[in-house]
Design a protein around this motif. Sequence first.
Motif, short mmCIF file in Angstrom:
data_model
loop_
_atom_site.label_atom_id
_atom_site.label_comp_id
_atom_site.label_asym_id
_atom_site.label_seq_id
_atom_site.Cartn_x
_atom_site.Cartn_y
_atom_site.Cartn_z
N GLU A 79 -4.78 0.40 -9.05
CA GLU A 79 -5.77 -0.37 -9.79
C GLU A 79 -6.84 -0.89 -8.86
OE1 GLU A 79 -4.89 -3.51 -13.33
OE2 GLU A 79 -3.27 -3.17 -11.91
N THR A 80 -8.06 -0.98 -9.36
CA THR A 80 -9.14 -1.65 -8.65
C THR A 80 -9.78 -2.63 -9.61
OG1 THR A 80 -9.56 0.30 -7.28
CG2 THR A 80 -11.31 -1.36 -7.38
N TYR A 81 -9.84 -3.88 -9.22
CA TYR A 81 -10.42 -4.92 -10.06
C TYR A 81 -11.94 -4.97 -9.87
CZ TYR A 81 -5.70 -6.55 -10.88
OH TYR A 81 -4.38 -6.62 -11.27
N PRO A 82 -12.66 -5.57 -10.82
CA PRO A 82 -14.12 -5.64 -10.72
C PRO A 82 -14.62 -6.25 -9.40
CG PRO A 82 -13.43 -6.29 -12.91
CD PRO A 82 -12.18 -6.15 -12.09
N ASN A 83 -13.82 -7.15 -8.80
CA ASN A 83 -14.24 -7.76 -7.54
C ASN A 83 -13.92 -6.88 -6.32
OD1 ASN A 83 -11.49 -8.03 -7.30
ND2 ASN A 83 -11.50 -10.25 -7.07
N GLY A 84 -13.34 -5.69 -6.57
CA GLY A 84 -13.05 -4.75 -5.50
C GLY A 84 -11.63 -4.81 -4.95
N VAL A 85 -10.86 -5.82 -5.31
CA VAL A 85 -9.48 -5.91 -4.86
C VAL A 85 -8.70 -4.74 -5.44
CG1 VAL A 85 -7.34 -7.26 -5.00
CG2 VAL A 85 -9.51 -8.41 -4.52
N ARG A 86 -7.87 -4.11 -4.62
CA ARG A 86 -7.12 -2.94 -5.04
C ARG A 86 -5.62 -3.24 -4.98
NH1 ARG A 86 -7.93 1.20 -1.21
NH2 ARG A 86 -8.08 -0.49 0.27
N LYS A 87 -4.86 -2.54 -5.83
CA LYS A 87 -3.41 -2.69 -5.83
C LYS A 87 -2.74 -1.34 -6.03
CE LYS A 87 -2.47 -5.62 -9.10
NZ LYS A 87 -1.88 -6.64 -9.97
N ALA A 88 -1.57 -1.21 -5.42
CA ALA A 88 -0.71 -0.05 -5.64
C ALA A 88 0.64 -0.58 -6.09
CB ALA A 88 -0.57 0.77 -4.37
N LYS A 89 1.11 -0.12 -7.25
CA LYS A 89 2.36 -0.61 -7.83
C LYS A 89 3.47 0.41 -7.61
CE LYS A 89 2.45 -2.37 -11.99
NZ LYS A 89 2.48 -2.50 -13.47
N TYR A 90 4.63 -0.12 -7.21
CA TYR A 90 5.84 0.69 -7.08
C TYR A 90 6.89 0.07 -7.99
CZ TYR A 90 3.57 2.54 -2.94
OH TYR A 90 2.66 3.13 -2.10
N GLN A 91 7.72 0.91 -8.58
CA GLN A 91 8.82 0.42 -9.41
C GLN A 91 10.12 0.97 -8.87
OE1 GLN A 91 7.01 1.32 -13.44
NE2 GLN A 91 8.08 -0.60 -13.82
N ASP A 92 11.06 0.05 -8.62
CA ASP A 92 12.37 0.48 -8.12
C ASP A 92 13.17 1.09 -9.27
OD1 ASP A 92 13.69 -1.56 -9.57
OD2 ASP A 92 14.09 -2.77 -7.80
N GLU B 128 4.16 -4.72 -5.91
CA GLU B 128 2.78 -4.26 -5.74
C GLU B 128 2.30 -4.67 -4.35
OE1 GLU B 128 0.94 -4.44 -10.18
OE2 GLU B 128 0.88 -6.29 -9.02
N PHE B 129 1.46 -3.80 -3.77
CA PHE B 129 0.78 -4.12 -2.54
C PHE B 129 -0.70 -4.19 -2.87
CE2 PHE B 129 4.71 -2.14 -1.16
CZ PHE B 129 5.15 -3.05 -0.22
N GLY B 130 -1.36 -5.23 -2.41
CA GLY B 130 -2.77 -5.42 -2.69
C GLY B 130 -3.55 -5.44 -1.41
N GLY B 131 -4.83 -5.13 -1.53
CA GLY B 131 -5.71 -5.15 -0.39
C GLY B 131 -7.11 -5.58 -0.78
N ALA B 132 -7.79 -6.15 0.19
CA ALA B 132 -9.16 -6.60 -0.02
C ALA B 132 -10.08 -5.39 -0.24
CB ALA B 132 -9.63 -7.40 1.19
N ILE C 244 2.30 -8.27 -2.74
CA ILE C 244 2.21 -8.56 -1.31
C ILE C 244 0.85 -8.04 -0.84
CG2 ILE C 244 3.24 -8.10 0.95
CD1 ILE C 244 5.86 -7.41 -0.74
N PHE C 245 0.03 -8.91 -0.28
CA PHE C 245 -1.28 -8.49 0.22
C PHE C 245 -1.17 -8.09 1.68
CE2 PHE C 245 -2.66 -10.28 -3.69
CZ PHE C 245 -3.81 -9.58 -4.00
N VAL C 246 -1.83 -6.98 2.00
CA VAL C 246 -1.79 -6.43 3.36
C VAL C 246 -3.22 -6.19 3.85
CG1 VAL C 246 0.48 -5.37 3.03
CG2 VAL C 246 -1.57 -4.06 2.48
N ASP C 247 -3.34 -6.05 5.18
CA ASP C 247 -4.66 -5.83 5.78
C ASP C 247 -5.22 -4.44 5.51
OD1 ASP C 247 -4.71 -8.39 6.88
OD2 ASP C 247 -3.87 -7.72 8.80
N ASP C 248 -4.35 -3.43 5.49
CA ASP C 248 -4.81 -2.05 5.36
C ASP C 248 -3.97 -1.34 4.29
OD1 ASP C 248 -5.56 0.61 5.61
OD2 ASP C 248 -5.60 0.56 7.80
N LEU C 249 -4.39 -1.47 3.06
CA LEU C 249 -3.64 -0.92 1.92
C LEU C 249 -3.53 0.60 2.01
CD1 LEU C 249 -2.21 -1.40 -0.78
CD2 LEU C 249 -4.45 -1.22 -1.89
N ASP C 250 -4.60 1.28 2.38
CA ASP C 250 -4.57 2.74 2.42
C ASP C 250 -3.55 3.26 3.43
OD1 ASP C 250 -6.56 3.00 0.45
OD2 ASP C 250 -8.15 2.82 1.95
N THR C 251 -3.50 2.66 4.59
CA THR C 251 -2.54 3.08 5.60
C THR C 251 -1.12 2.82 5.13
OG1 THR C 251 -4.09 2.76 7.41
CG2 THR C 251 -1.75 2.69 7.98
#
Length: 113
Positions: free
Chosen positions: A87-100, A107-111, A64-71
């Motif tokens: 994770e941070t991809y080479p293009n700068g996109v970041r993700k935070a993964k949660y496992q139930d 995962e939540f992703g952000g620009a 799920i992509f969100v506007d403010d990943l850090d918040t």
Amino acid sequence: MAVDLFAGIPVSDYASALAWYQRLLGSPPTFVASDTEAVWELAEHRSVFIEQRPGRAGHAMHTIFVDDLDTLVAQIADRGLEPTKRETYPNGVRKAKYQDPDGNEIEFGGAPL
């Protein structure tokens, strides 16, 4: 073309999954469809749901992509959950993964910043 999304997450124990997803998503479900299914509307026409299906539990993978990943990650941490991976991809996109508890990956992703 209009697009609606209704993404399912199979879980083995509805009651414990309901509590976990309320912590992750920060609210009770938008509606409870049955004794074993709950739905959260994330945005208009975009929903995720959990459903007790023990034989299929643990295999969901949603981002799920969100506007403010850090918040968002900070808010989820305040509710007692930490990402299992960042994770941070080479293009700068970041993700935070949660496992139930079943191993489903949300995962939540952000620009890039």
